[in-house]
Design a protein around this motif. Structure first.
Motif, PDB file in Angstrom:
ATOM      1  N   ASN A 104       0.815  -1.210   0.000  1.00  0.00           N
ATOM      2  CA  ASN A 104       0.000   0.000   0.000  1.00  0.00           C
ATOM      3  C   ASN A 104       0.851   1.262   0.000  1.00  0.00           C
ATOM      4  O   ASN A 104       0.468   2.274  -0.608  1.00  0.00           O
ATOM      5  CB  ASN A 104      -0.938   0.000   1.209  1.00  0.00           C
ATOM      6  N   SER A 105       2.001   1.234   0.662  1.00  0.00           N
ATOM      7  CA  SER A 105       2.901   2.393   0.611  1.00  0.00           C
ATOM      8  C   SER A 105       3.422   2.608  -0.803  1.00  0.00           C
ATOM      9  O   SER A 105       3.536   3.756  -1.265  1.00  0.00           O
ATOM     10  CB  SER A 105       4.064   2.189   1.587  1.00  0.00           C
ATOM     11  N   ALA A 106       3.734   1.508  -1.505  1.00  0.00           N
ATOM     12  CA  ALA A 106       4.193   1.630  -2.895  1.00  0.00           C
ATOM     13  C   ALA A 106       3.103   2.212  -3.787  1.00  0.00           C
ATOM     14  O   ALA A 106       3.375   3.073  -4.641  1.00  0.00           O
ATOM     15  CB  ALA A 106       4.634   0.260  -3.419  1.00  0.00           C
ATOM     16  N   VAL A 107       1.864   1.751  -3.606  1.00  0.00           N
ATOM     17  CA  VAL A 107       0.753   2.295  -4.401  1.00  0.00           C
ATOM     18  C   VAL A 107       0.556   3.788  -4.115  1.00  0.00           C
ATOM     19  O   VAL A 107       0.348   4.594  -5.040  1.00  0.00           O
ATOM     20  CB  VAL A 107      -0.535   1.504  -4.118  1.00  0.00           C
ATOM     21  N   LEU A 108       0.640   4.185  -2.858  1.00  0.00           N
ATOM     22  CA  LEU A 108       0.505   5.606  -2.513  1.00  0.00           C
ATOM     23  C   LEU A 108       1.595   6.450  -3.147  1.00  0.00           C
ATOM     24  O   LEU A 108       1.325   7.533  -3.692  1.00  0.00           O
ATOM     25  CB  LEU A 108       0.531   5.764  -0.993  1.00  0.00           C
ATOM     26  N   LEU A 109       2.842   5.967  -3.111  1.00  0.00           N
ATOM     27  CA  LEU A 109       3.951   6.732  -3.689  1.00  0.00           C
ATOM     28  C   LEU A 109       3.837   6.829  -5.204  1.00  0.00           C
ATOM     29  O   LEU A 109       4.087   7.889  -5.790  1.00  0.00           O
ATOM     30  CB  LEU A 109       5.284   6.084  -3.296  1.00  0.00           C
ATOM     31  N   ILE A 110       3.456   5.725  -5.851  1.00  0.00           N
ATOM     32  CA  ILE A 110       3.348   5.731  -7.309  1.00  0.00           C
ATOM     33  C   ILE A 110       2.270   6.713  -7.762  1.00  0.00           C
ATOM     34  O   ILE A 110       2.466   7.512  -8.689  1.00  0.00           O
ATOM     35  CB  ILE A 110       3.049   4.305  -7.825  1.00  0.00           C
ATOM     36  N   ILE A 111       1.105   6.668  -7.105  1.00  0.00           N
ATOM     37  CA  ILE A 111       0.016   7.571  -7.510  1.00  0.00           C
ATOM     38  C   ILE A 111       0.358   9.020  -7.181  1.00  0.00           C
ATOM     39  O   ILE A 111       0.034   9.938  -7.950  1.00  0.00           O
ATOM     40  CB  ILE A 111      -1.292   7.139  -6.826  1.00  0.00           C
TER      41      ILE A 111
ATOM     42  N   VAL B 203      -8.452   4.974  -5.739  1.00  0.00           N
ATOM     43  CA  VAL B 203      -7.474   3.934  -5.393  1.00  0.00           C
ATOM     44  C   VAL B 203      -6.525   4.440  -4.311  1.00  0.00           C
ATOM     45  O   VAL B 203      -6.150   3.689  -3.393  1.00  0.00           O
ATOM     46  CB  VAL B 203      -6.702   3.506  -6.663  1.00  0.00           C
ATOM     47  N   PHE B 204      -6.127   5.695  -4.394  1.00  0.00           N
ATOM     48  CA  PHE B 204      -5.269   6.295  -3.369  1.00  0.00           C
ATOM     49  C   PHE B 204      -5.959   6.279  -2.009  1.00  0.00           C
ATOM     50  O   PHE B 204      -5.346   5.942  -0.984  1.00  0.00           O
ATOM     51  CB  PHE B 204      -4.914   7.729  -3.779  1.00  0.00           C
ATOM     52  N   ASN B 205      -7.235   6.627  -1.985  1.00  0.00           N
ATOM     53  CA  ASN B 205      -7.980   6.630  -0.729  1.00  0.00           C
ATOM     54  C   ASN B 205      -8.138   5.216  -0.176  1.00  0.00           C
ATOM     55  O   ASN B 205      -8.061   4.996   1.044  1.00  0.00           O
ATOM     56  CB  ASN B 205      -9.349   7.266  -0.952  1.00  0.00           C
ATOM     57  N   LEU B 206      -8.340   4.236  -1.059  1.00  0.00           N
ATOM     58  CA  LEU B 206      -8.452   2.846  -0.611  1.00  0.00           C
ATOM     59  C   LEU B 206      -7.138   2.349  -0.026  1.00  0.00           C
ATOM     60  O   LEU B 206      -7.126   1.667   1.013  1.00  0.00           O
ATOM     61  CB  LEU B 206      -8.886   1.968  -1.779  1.00  0.00           C
ATOM     62  N   ALA B 207      -6.017   2.667  -0.680  1.00  0.00           N
ATOM     63  CA  ALA B 207      -4.717   2.255  -0.142  1.00  0.00           C
ATOM     64  C   ALA B 207      -4.434   2.926   1.196  1.00  0.00           C
ATOM     65  O   ALA B 207      -3.862   2.304   2.108  1.00  0.00           O
ATOM     66  CB  ALA B 207      -3.611   2.589  -1.148  1.00  0.00           C
ATOM     67  N   LEU B 208      -4.849   4.181   1.345  1.00  0.00           N
ATOM     68  CA  LEU B 208      -4.664   4.880   2.613  1.00  0.00           C
ATOM     69  C   LEU B 208      -5.507   4.242   3.725  1.00  0.00           C
ATOM     70  O   LEU B 208      -5.034   4.073   4.861  1.00  0.00           O
ATOM     71  CB  LEU B 208      -5.035   6.352   2.442  1.00  0.00           C
ATOM     72  N   ALA B 209      -6.743   3.858   3.396  1.00  0.00           N
ATOM     73  CA  ALA B 209      -7.596   3.190   4.375  1.00  0.00           C
ATOM     74  C   ALA B 209      -7.043   1.813   4.742  1.00  0.00           C
ATOM     75  O   ALA B 209      -7.075   1.409   5.921  1.00  0.00           O
ATOM     76  CB  ALA B 209      -9.020   3.065   3.832  1.00  0.00           C
ATOM     77  N   ASP B 210      -6.527   1.084   3.752  1.00  0.00           N
ATOM     78  CA  ASP B 210      -5.920  -0.227   4.035  1.00  0.00           C
ATOM     79  C   ASP B 210      -4.711  -0.093   4.949  1.00  0.00           C
ATOM     80  O   ASP B 210      -4.527  -0.895   5.885  1.00  0.00           O
ATOM     81  CB  ASP B 210      -5.507  -0.910   2.726  1.00  0.00           C
ATOM     82  N   LEU B 211      -3.891   0.903   4.673  1.00  0.00           N
ATOM     83  CA  LEU B 211      -2.700   1.113   5.498  1.00  0.00           C
ATOM     84  C   LEU B 211      -3.072   1.493   6.928  1.00  0.00           C
ATOM     85  O   LEU B 211      -2.478   1.008   7.896  1.00  0.00           O
ATOM     86  CB  LEU B 211      -1.834   2.202   4.859  1.00  0.00           C
ATOM     87  N   GLY B 212      -4.082   2.356   7.082  1.00  0.00           N
ATOM     88  CA  GLY B 212      -4.509   2.743   8.422  1.00  0.00           C
ATOM     89  C   GLY B 212      -5.147   1.598   9.188  1.00  0.00           C
ATOM     90  O   GLY B 212      -4.884   1.415  10.382  1.00  0.00           O
ATOM     91  N   GLU B 213      -5.985   0.815   8.515  1.00  0.00           N
ATOM     92  CA  GLU B 213      -6.648  -0.308   9.185  1.00  0.00           C
ATOM     93  C   GLU B 213      -5.654  -1.382   9.615  1.00  0.00           C
ATOM     94  O   GLU B 213      -5.769  -1.975  10.690  1.00  0.00           O
ATOM     95  CB  GLU B 213      -7.701  -0.891   8.250  1.00  0.00           C
TER      96      GLU B 213
ATOM     97  N   GLU C  62      -1.783   0.618 -16.224  1.00  0.00           N
ATOM     98  CA  GLU C  62      -1.015   1.853 -16.021  1.00  0.00           C
ATOM     99  C   GLU C  62       0.029   1.684 -14.924  1.00  0.00           C
ATOM    100  O   GLU C  62       1.201   2.050 -15.109  1.00  0.00           O
ATOM    101  CB  GLU C  62      -1.951   3.004 -15.663  1.00  0.00           C
ATOM    102  N   ILE C  63      -0.371   1.105 -13.794  1.00  0.00           N
ATOM    103  CA  ILE C  63       0.584   0.915 -12.695  1.00  0.00           C
ATOM    104  C   ILE C  63       1.647  -0.117 -13.078  1.00  0.00           C
ATOM    105  O   ILE C  63       2.831   0.051 -12.765  1.00  0.00           O
ATOM    106  CB  ILE C  63      -0.161   0.492 -11.412  1.00  0.00           C
ATOM    107  N   ARG C  64       1.244  -1.147 -13.786  1.00  0.00           N
ATOM    108  CA  ARG C  64       2.208  -2.165 -14.198  1.00  0.00           C
ATOM    109  C   ARG C  64       3.255  -1.596 -15.157  1.00  0.00           C
ATOM    110  O   ARG C  64       4.450  -1.894 -15.044  1.00  0.00           O
ATOM    111  CB  ARG C  64       1.463  -3.336 -14.838  1.00  0.00           C
ATOM    112  N   VAL C  65       2.828  -0.769 -16.099  1.00  0.00           N
ATOM    113  CA  VAL C  65       3.778  -0.156 -17.040  1.00  0.00           C
ATOM    114  C   VAL C  65       4.714   0.805 -16.313  1.00  0.00           C
ATOM    115  O   VAL C  65       5.926   0.853 -16.612  1.00  0.00           O
ATOM    116  CB  VAL C  65       2.996   0.566 -18.161  1.00  0.00           C
TER     117      VAL C  65
END
Length: 432
Positions: free
Chosen positions: A49-56, A70-80, A304-307
């Motif tokens: 989730n930290s990687a997804v946050l940094l990439i976005i 997606v950024f908000n979901l990764a932030l919620a996952d990291l907090g939970e 997009e994230i994979r590329v």
């Protein structure tokens, strides 16, 4: 006046324990392996989730409405993930299963807040997919960055207020029965069941939260995909249908990973009575697996994230590979040059060892090491008379005795010329 006295008497009768006892897993011989599994899921969830946050955040091409969700979901996952797994690990490693009253309320607030944010974000993503497929021409007019940012500001404010209200109402309850929480964290339902005074308001708020963030989101997501299926049925070609449906695969996997464990726990509790250990394991899996799977799903299924990850790895690895190959080429080249130089040096030493220190006077056309050619007539000895000098004394005989220094300079020059020609030819072959 009597109402104030009754309220004061009620506040004086509220019993609050100093600590709560979190049971966790009890009586299981191999429970340490399950805690190790939770540690692994924690590190994967945090890193992913930290990687997804940094990439976005760093990639401007991903600053779109979909990736704001997606950024908000990764932030919620990291907090939970950080809200309950570190506390569970502390209980296991320190063998101290006690949690203070205020820490219990804080743990309850943050876990419930981030779980409700996950559910609301999945609804927003379903709305994004519905507009993109059913109303593609009006997508950019309806869904833009300003609209999506405003939606998430409202979601954060509403969820925070509702969960904070539920946690604050917990302070009006008396816990005179027990302080043992049969869960893996300070669960709202488990703590509410230990209250010994009127908890009707808390039960109403609990049911409202369950309806708003578990039942309603699932119902809205199902309705949105029914509309998507209806819109896809109007498309004539199967290729276009599959191409449009492919954009929903990531969101469908996220929905399944979030709601399927909750549905399984609900069905199992209706069919049979779950033991405390089974309830702890099922509940912890329902909270730990979605934050771990969500970044993996988006990395594997989002082009997009994979590329971007492939470009990042290529930009990082390619200079290292070029530098490594350059160093290897230089080392091989230097080794070959040293070999030829050393070979020439050995040849010079051997030649110098075989040279005589004195040689006879020969013709200019013959070399010191050339052998005399046989002739038909034997050579006649010619006696050379020394010429008189000016003072009348006979001149001394001149003998050609070349020094070792001259021979060395001659062979060093020859060896350097040979070595340089070999190096030049070698470098030309390597460059070609």
């Amino acid at each position: 006046m009597s109402f104030l006295n009754a309220s004061f008497a009620q506040n004086m009768s509220i019993v609050r324990p100093e600590y709560f006892f979190i049971t966790g897993l009890e009586g299981i011989p191999y429970r340490s392996y399950y805690y190790i599994f939770l540690c692994v899921t924690y590190f994967i969830a945090v890193i992913g989730n930290s990687a997804v946050l940094l990439i976005i955040a760093l990639e401007r091409s991903l600053h779109s409405p979909k990736y704001i969700s997606v950024f908000n979901l990764a932030l919620a996952d990291l907090g939970e993930t950080n809200a309950w797994i570190p506390n569970t690990m502390k209980i296991f490693f320190s063998d101290s299963q006690y949690m203070s009253y205020n820490a219990c309320l804080a743990n309850m607030f943050f876990v419930n807040l981030f779980v409700t944010l996950q559910s609301a974000t999945l609804v927003v993503l379903a709305f994004d997919r519905y507009i993109a497929i059913c109303l593609p021409l009006r997508y950019h007019a309806i869904v833009n960055n300003t609209f999506m940012s405003l939606v998430f500001v409202i979601i954060w404010a509403f969820n925070t207020s509702l969960v904070a209200l539920a946690a604050s109402l917990m302070t009006q309850l008396s816990f005179c029965k027990s302080n043992v929480v049969e869960s893996y964290y300070c669960d709202y339902g488990a703590v509410l069941g230990m209250a010994c005074n009127d908890n009707s308001i808390n039960m109403f708020l609990t049911n409202l939260i369950v309806f708003l963030f578990l039942v309603s989101p699932l119902f809205i997501i199902v309705l949105s995909y029914m509309g998507i299926v209806f819109a896809l049925s109007k498309i004539t070609t199967w290729e276009a249908r599959l191409k449009a449906l492919k954009t929903c695969v990531s969101h469908l996997l996220l929905v399944v990973s979030f709601f399927l464990p909750v549905i399984c726990i609900f069905i199992a509790s209706l069919v049979t009575s779950l033991t405390p250990n089974a309830r702890v394991i099922s509940g912890s899996l329902s909270l730990s697996l979605p934050p771990m799977l969500n970044p993996i799903i988006y990395v594997l299924n989002t082009a997009e994230i994979r590329v971007l990850i492939q470009k990042l790895l290529k930009n990082r690895i390619l200079p290292i590979r070029k530098n490594f190959s350059k160093r290897c080429f230089l080392s091989v080249r230097d080794y070959v040059l040293f070999f030829y130089t050393f070979d020439a040096f050995i040849e010079w030493v051997l030649v110098c060892c075989e040279l005589p220190l004195t040689v006879d006077i020969t013709d200019d056309n013959t070399s010191p090491t050339s052998k005399p050619q046989p002739s038909q007539t034997p050579p006649q000895c010619v006696e050379l008379q020394p010429e008189p000098t000016t003072d009348g004394q006979p001149a001394t005989t001149v003998t050609d005795e070349p020094s070792l220094k001259g021979v060395t300079e001659l062979w060093i020059t020859r060896c350097m010329i040979r070595c340089m020609s070999r190096q030049r030819s070698l470098l030309l072959k390597v460059s070609q």
